[in-house]
Write an enzyme that holds these catalytic residues in place. Structure first.
Site, PDB file in Angstrom:
ATOM      1  N   ILE A  33       0.390  13.191   8.963  1.00 52.57           N
ATOM      2  CA  ILE A  33       0.487  14.105   9.835  1.00 52.57           C
ATOM      3  C   ILE A  33       1.995  14.578  10.102  1.00 52.57           C
ATOM      4  O   ILE A  33       2.866  13.826  10.623  1.00 52.57           O
ATOM      5  CB  ILE A  33       0.009  14.067  11.291  1.00 52.57           C
ATOM      6  CG1 ILE A  33      -1.563  13.478  11.097  1.00 52.57           C
ATOM      7  CG2 ILE A  33      -0.232  15.278  12.172  1.00 52.57           C
ATOM      8  CD1 ILE A  33      -2.157  13.209  12.448  1.00 52.57           C
ATOM      9  N   ASP A  35       0.406  -0.625  18.800  1.00 54.62           N
ATOM     10  CA  ASP A  35       0.939   0.314  17.770  1.00 54.62           C
ATOM     11  C   ASP A  35       1.195   1.576  18.316  1.00 54.62           C
ATOM     12  O   ASP A  35       2.145   2.362  18.115  1.00 54.62           O
ATOM     13  CB  ASP A  35       0.009   0.358  16.632  1.00 54.62           C
ATOM     14  CG  ASP A  35      -0.046   1.246  15.515  1.00 54.62           C
ATOM     15  OD1 ASP A  35       0.845   0.772  14.531  1.00 54.62           O
ATOM     16  OD2 ASP A  35      -0.697   2.141  15.637  1.00 54.62           O
ATOM     17  N   THR A  71       0.660  -1.290  -0.075  1.00 49.80           N
ATOM     18  CA  THR A  71      -0.149  -0.032  -0.114  1.00 49.80           C
ATOM     19  C   THR A  71       0.771   1.303  -0.083  1.00 49.80           C
ATOM     20  O   THR A  71       0.565   2.104  -0.782  1.00 49.80           O
ATOM     21  CB  THR A  71      -0.967  -0.023   1.203  1.00 49.80           C
ATOM     22  OG1 THR A  71      -1.458  -1.164   1.187  1.00 49.80           O
ATOM     23  CG2 THR A  71      -2.024   1.178   1.336  1.00 49.80           C
ATOM     24  N   GLY A 113       0.981   8.926  10.472  1.00 46.95           N
ATOM     25  CA  GLY A 113       0.696   8.797   8.772  1.00 46.95           C
ATOM     26  C   GLY A 113       1.089   9.851   8.110  1.00 46.95           C
ATOM     27  O   GLY A 113       2.339  10.228   8.105  1.00 46.95           O
ATOM     28  N   LYS A 140       4.521   4.312  18.613  1.00 47.95           N
ATOM     29  CA  LYS A 140       4.500   5.555  18.229  1.00 47.95           C
ATOM     30  C   LYS A 140       4.958   6.475  19.437  1.00 47.95           C
ATOM     31  O   LYS A 140       5.816   7.487  19.243  1.00 47.95           O
ATOM     32  CB  LYS A 140       3.295   5.985  17.695  1.00 47.95           C
ATOM     33  CG  LYS A 140       3.007   5.060  16.399  1.00 47.95           C
ATOM     34  CD  LYS A 140       1.636   5.421  15.842  1.00 47.95           C
ATOM     35  CE  LYS A 140       1.401   4.505  14.441  1.00 47.95           C
ATOM     36  NZ  LYS A 140      -0.364   4.403  14.099  1.00 47.95           N
ATOM     37  N   GLU A 200       9.302  10.191   9.132  1.00 48.57           N
ATOM     38  CA  GLU A 200       8.332  11.122   9.414  1.00 48.57           C
ATOM     39  C   GLU A 200       6.954  10.276   9.512  1.00 48.57           C
ATOM     40  O   GLU A 200       6.073  10.311  10.322  1.00 48.57           O
ATOM     41  CB  GLU A 200       8.071  12.208   8.542  1.00 48.57           C
ATOM     42  CG  GLU A 200       6.952  13.133   8.566  1.00 48.57           C
ATOM     43  CD  GLU A 200       6.768  13.823   9.863  1.00 48.57           C
ATOM     44  OE1 GLU A 200       7.766  14.618   9.901  1.00 48.57           O
ATOM     45  OE2 GLU A 200       5.841  13.761  10.744  1.00 48.57           O
ATOM     46  N   LYS A 208       7.452   1.879  11.727  1.00 52.56           N
ATOM     47  CA  LYS A 208       7.503   2.175  13.326  1.00 52.56           C
ATOM     48  C   LYS A 208       8.084   1.165  14.204  1.00 52.56           C
ATOM     49  O   LYS A 208       8.776   1.385  15.324  1.00 52.56           O
ATOM     50  CB  LYS A 208       6.030   2.757  13.740  1.00 52.56           C
ATOM     51  CG  LYS A 208       5.098   1.727  14.255  1.00 52.56           C
ATOM     52  CD  LYS A 208       3.599   1.977  13.917  1.00 52.56           C
ATOM     53  CE  LYS A 208       3.245   1.313  12.737  1.00 52.56           C
ATOM     54  NZ  LYS A 208       2.112   1.300  12.383  1.00 52.56           N
TER      55      LYS A 208
HETATM   56  N1  HSE Z   1      -2.586   0.090  12.028  1.00 52.40           N
HETATM   57  C1  HSE Z   1      -2.202   1.715  12.127  1.00 52.40           C
HETATM   58  C2  HSE Z   1      -3.449   2.515  12.413  1.00 52.40           C
HETATM   59  C3  HSE Z   1      -1.620   2.133  10.746  1.00 52.40           C
HETATM   60  O1  HSE Z   1      -4.423   2.083  12.755  1.00 52.40           O
HETATM   61  O2  HSE Z   1      -3.177   3.727  12.973  1.00 52.40           O
HETATM   62  C4  HSE Z   1      -0.911   3.629  10.805  1.00 52.40           C
HETATM   63  O3  HSE Z   1       0.233   3.274  11.652  1.00 52.40           O
END
Ligand code: HSE
Length: 409
Positions: free
Chosen positions: A131, A196, A11, A129, A200, A124, A100
């Site tokens: 931002i 996730d 993607t 994403g 981050k 970045e 990440k």
């Molecule tokens: N799985 C992540 C989300 C994708 O839902 O934000 C972007 O890092």
């Protein structure tokens, strides 16, 4: 002409190729030279697709080609992605990534290698994403000491929680729907269990604090325990529930956590809904700032990666300083932090007295329609350590912390 190689035509990889093609002229002006994709590394072939002529299955084609200045790693994972990134940097090629997991696990090491080689490792797209948030923290806010970062950093869980709130749906059915629409992975655990978002906030905190925050040290709670009943109470209270990832400096100690929180309607992230992300950053000089936008998706993520590509092309043979040392940032014990708590208890004989005895409150039980055998209440702000002890004295069903982040007007 800058030549690049894209590792992974999924993607994000196909998005990078699309952005570089569609915005070729403005990218050329801003990079100071045209940027051309010379190779795309993928296990698959794409017969009939113009990309096929650039496909290679052998990373050595890229590594050994002196024309390739920048490698774009959008494969994900920490296996081959790590090996390829390291080899590319060692060969003097800058690397731009959206990965990440790799940045959180090996960021300091890969940046040190880039510094040694006078090139760049840029990431970045790894947080938020499309931002812009990494470069603002690293460059625009570099004169500030960052005191707090609080964000909705996961689009999947925000989509699920937003839908549960708006439509009164159950968690399981909402997750299934998110999977059917492609918002959630078939194995959704990295998102719904909070990992996730945890990675981050580890990345942003490492950047803000200049050392390495080990994501394994971050207290992480996901959203799979949040039910439609919690939202019934939330609606009655006029609040919402969001998965927040936070780090803050309190008394010179850094604290970090990822968990679902109740947010009052004046909270800066209250209206960040659906798959959107929002990140609040407080600096000691600038005060409150907010970053908001698409936290995932093909073109938004590719936009961030391509911004890094332009930056890397502009900075050939020049390392843009990023202070993220290998030295570990020791996190404070979150039990020292204080929150207000929303608490659900069983409605048994004498429970109201137990609650009063434990929390010293003139308890205002909150009840919602069609929910029997329980009531809820909201505590005053108290230390987490205190709450842990007191909550054992009542017939606890569930508790959710309140987040009190506020913008100064
Ligand atoms: N799985 C992540 C989300 C994708 O839902 O934000 C972007 O890092």
């Amino acid at each position: 002409m800058a030549k690049i190689a894209v590792l992974g035509y999924g993607t994000v990889g196909s998005g990078v190729v699309e952005v570089l093609e569609r915005n070729a002229d403005s990218i050329k002006n801003r990079a100071g030279e045209p940027v051309e994709v010379k190779y795309v590394l993928d296990l698959r072939d794409f017969p009939g697709d113009p990309i096929q002529e650039k496909i290679t299955h052998d990373f050595n084609d890229i590594l050994n080609d002196p024309e390739v200045d920048v490698v774009v790693e959008v494969m994900g994972g920490t296996g081959a992605a790590y090996t390829f990134t390291k080899s590319a940097l060692e060969a003097g090629k800058s690397v731009c990534t959206s990965n990440k997991a790799l940045v959180a696990a090996h960021g300091a090491e890969l940046m040190a290698l880039a510094r040694e080689k006078n090139i760049n490792y840029m990431f970045e797209a790894s947080v938020g994403g499309g931002i812009p948030v990494i470069r603002p923290i690293n460059e625009s806010l570099t004169a500030d000491k960052i005191l707090q970062i609080t964000g909705i950093m996961n689009g999947t869980t925000n989509y699920i929680l937003t839908k549960m709130r708006r439509e009164g749906t159950h968690y399981e059915e909402t997750l299934k729907e998110a999977q059917a629409l492609g918002y959630a992975e078939r194995d959704p655990s990295a998102d719904v269990d909070g990992w996730d978002a945890c990675r981050k906030i580890a990345i942003l905190t490492s950047l803000a604090q200049g050392g390495t925050v080990d994501f394994n040290d971050i207290q992480t709670e996901g959203i799979s325990d949040i039910t439609y009943v919690d939202f019934k109470y939330a609606n009655k209270l006029g609040v919402t529930i969001k998965l927040l990832a936070t780090s803050k400096v309190v008394n010179d100690k850094v604290y970090a956590y990822t968990a679902p929180f109740m947010l009052e309607s004046d909270h800066p992230l209250y209206n960040v809904n659906g798959v959107l992300n929002g990140i609040y950053v407080n600096g000691n000089m600038v005060g409150d700032t907010m970053f908001f936008g698409p936290g995932a998706g093909k073109l938004p993520t590719a936009s961030a990666v391509c911004g890094d590509i332009v930056e890397a092309v502009k900075n050939k043979d020049h390392n843009v300083i990023v202070v993220w040392e290998d030295k570990k940032v020791e996190l404070g014990d979150n039990k020292d932090l204080a929150f207000k708590y929303f608490v659900r208890v069983k409605d048994e004989e004498g429970e109201a007295k137990k609650v009063r005895d434990a929390f010293g409150l003139d308890v205002q039980p909150i009840r919602v329609q069609d929910v029997e055998g329980e009531f809820a209440f909201v505590t005053e702000e108290m230390a987490e350590s205190d709450f842990v002890i007191k909550s054992k004295l009542v017939d606890l069903i569930k508790s959710i912390r309140f987040d009190d982040t506020a913008m100064v007007e």
